[in-house]
Structures are given as structure tokens and as C-alpha cells.
Design an enzyme around this catalytic site. Structure first.
Site, short mmCIF file in Angstrom:
data_model
loop_
_atom_site.label_atom_id
_atom_site.label_comp_id
_atom_site.label_asym_id
_atom_site.label_seq_id
_atom_site.Cartn_x
_atom_site.Cartn_y
_atom_site.Cartn_z
N ASP A 1 -0.29 5.04 0.98
CA ASP A 1 -0.55 5.93 2.12
C ASP A 1 -0.55 5.15 3.43
O ASP A 1 -1.25 4.15 3.56
CB ASP A 1 -1.89 6.65 1.94
CG ASP A 1 -1.89 7.59 0.75
OD1 ASP A 1 -0.97 8.42 0.67
OD2 ASP A 1 -2.79 7.48 -0.10
N ASP B 1 0.85 -1.18 0.00
CA ASP B 1 0.00 0.00 0.00
C ASP B 1 0.89 1.24 0.00
O ASP B 1 2.09 1.16 0.30
CB ASP B 1 -0.89 -0.04 1.25
CG ASP B 1 -1.87 1.12 1.29
OD1 ASP B 1 -2.45 1.44 0.24
OD2 ASP B 1 -2.06 1.69 2.37
#
Length: 259
Positions: free
Chosen positions: A15, A13
Site C-alpha cells: 500500500d 511494501d
């Protein structure tokens, strides 16, 4: 029991794992640098459909993390891949930004308000009541309802913002039709990412900061999952879920030794 396969491919991922509000997180640049130096297949995933991979690559570079645009996989790209497989060279009415419209154009889709095959809802900071009304009417007439991701809120410097899931709920209430969400935690996004780098789930790991999207999607796709505590989920919150990540680490820096 047989020994687990060696990790040969990585999904992570963005953020909360690599960056937070445009600032690189501990070990992020070093982890990505090690992946590139060793030539390991990887993709950086995000449910954000606003930006194109080129935009995101530039934004990450500004924070000191060098990720080539071909190593970015967004919910917009996953959505375009999905609809083009389901209905090649179809048409869609789109509420979204350049990240989504560009992906659909490149997948051979026509963007139109006239009898579209799909209504596709993505992230935007300028939701229009008129556009939402058009979407409602098209769905009522038979257009299939797709949304890039289920996130109900998104982050900003000032605080949470309404996101795709919240607007999708409004359209669903008006139409009686629930959308099919493509982004995490739907393992469809993970499977499409694996196909993109020609990886097998048994030899791939997913890194994330959220139990309800990153870890859940990785687990359901058959990947090993690593939760890092630099984003949305605390160590205490992990205990409240009925499923577990493979491991919990303080930050992505602690995963460099696995490469």
C-alpha cells in the site's frame, strides 16, 4: 570505503508503493513485471494481516499487478513463523481474520481459549468487546501477548480506521502487558522475509512509502532503502527524521532502471 553490493533481491511494501485504494500506482505493474521477467528474487510485504496471500494476489491482479501468492509476505505469516520457532506446535487465542488464522494453522498451531501459550492480536474490521475481554483475562493468567503490527490506524475510503496498535493499547492498559509487535518496523519481519527468499541483507533493497515503518525496518535490517513519494510520506517530512533512506524517488517507476 568499499563499493556497495549490487542489488540482487528486492522487498517492497504494498500500500502506497504498488497500490492505493485498489488502484495501481505509477510504474507498479511494470516494476513487478520486470522483476519476474529477470527472475530476480522479491517479496511484496504488508503489515495487513486480514488477507491470505492468495486473497492479496487476486486483489493485486484485479488492479493489473501480477504477483504470485508465494511472493507475498504478510505480518500474519511473519507472526506464525516467529511463534512456531519460539514455541513449535503451540497454542494461541487469536483475534483476527483468515489471513492470521490460516497462517497459524499451517504453522501447526492450535487455536483455543483454554490455557493458550499466546494471545495473538491481528487486524480485523469486527473487533468484539467479548473477544478483547477474553484476551485480557488470558494475558492476566499468563499467556504471552503478541500483535501482528503496531499500526494505530488503517486507511479506508471514508477515512482512518482504528487498527491493531490501537486495540493493542487498550489490552495493554487493562493488563499492564505490552505486546511484542512482529510487523514493520520490527526487523524480525524483514529478516524472516530474507530467509524466505534466501537473500543476504547486503544485496537486498527495501522500497516503502513510510519512514517510520518501511525505511526504519529496512535500515535496521541492514538493507538499502528507497522511499517513494506515492504514499504516506512527503519530501518535506523526510527532513524531520533522524535517519535517512538511501534514496528518495517520486515513484517506483524510477527504480525500474536499477533492475
Amino acid at each position: 570505503m568499499s563499493e556497495p553490493h549490487q542489488i540482487e533481491n528486492w522487498l517492497t511494501d504494498m500500500d502506497g508503493v504498488l497500490v492505493h485504494e485498489g488502484v495501481a500506482l505509477d510504474g507498479a505493474a511494470e516494476f513487478i513485471g520486470a522483476l519476474r521477467e529477470k527472475g530476480l528474487p522479491f517479496l511484496v510485504l504488508t503489515n495487513n494481516s486480514i488477507f491470505t496471500p492468495r486473497d492479496l494476489s487476486a486483489r493485486l491482479s484485479a488492479s493489473g499487478i501480477e504477483v504470485p501468492e508465494e511472493r507475498l509476505w504478510t505480518s500474519a505469516l511473519a507472526t506464525a513463523t516467529f511463534v512456531s520457532q519460539q514455541m513449535p506446535n503451540g497454542s494461541a487465542y487469536v483475534i483476527g481474520e483468515a489471513g492470521l488464522t490460516t497462517a497459524l494453522h499451517e504453522a501447526g498451531y492450535i487455536l483455543t481459549e483454554t490455557n493458550p501459550d499466546y494471545v495473538i492480536l491481528g487486524e480485523t474490521r469486527t473487533y468484539s468487546f467479548s473477544a478483547i475481554t477474553t484476551a485480557v483475562r488470558l494475558i492476566k493468567r499468563g499467556a504471552r501477548f503478541i500483535a501482528t503490527n503496531p499500526d494505530s490506524t488503517g486507511p479506508s475510503v471514508e477515512g482512518p480506521l482504528p487498527a491493531t496498535g490501537a486495540v493493542a493499547a487498550m489490552i495493554s492498559k487493562a493488563t499492564g502487558q505490552a505486546p511484542y509487535f512482529i510487523g514493520k518496523p520490527n526487523p524480525v519481519m524483514i529478516r524472516a522475509a530474507l530467509n524466505r527468499i534466501e537473500a543476504h541483507s547486503e544485496a537486498t533493497a527495501m522500497i516503502g512509502d513510510r519512514m517510520d515503518t518501511d525505511v526504519l525496518a529496512g535500515m535496521e535490517a541492514g538493507l538499502r532503502t528507497y522511499l517513494v513519494l506515492t504514499g504516506s510520506t512527503s519530501a518535506q517530512e523526510v527532513e524531520t527524521y533522524p535517519y535517512r533512506p538511501t534514496e528518495v524517488r517520486a515513484s517506483i517507476r524510477e527504480l525500474i532502471d536499477l533492475l
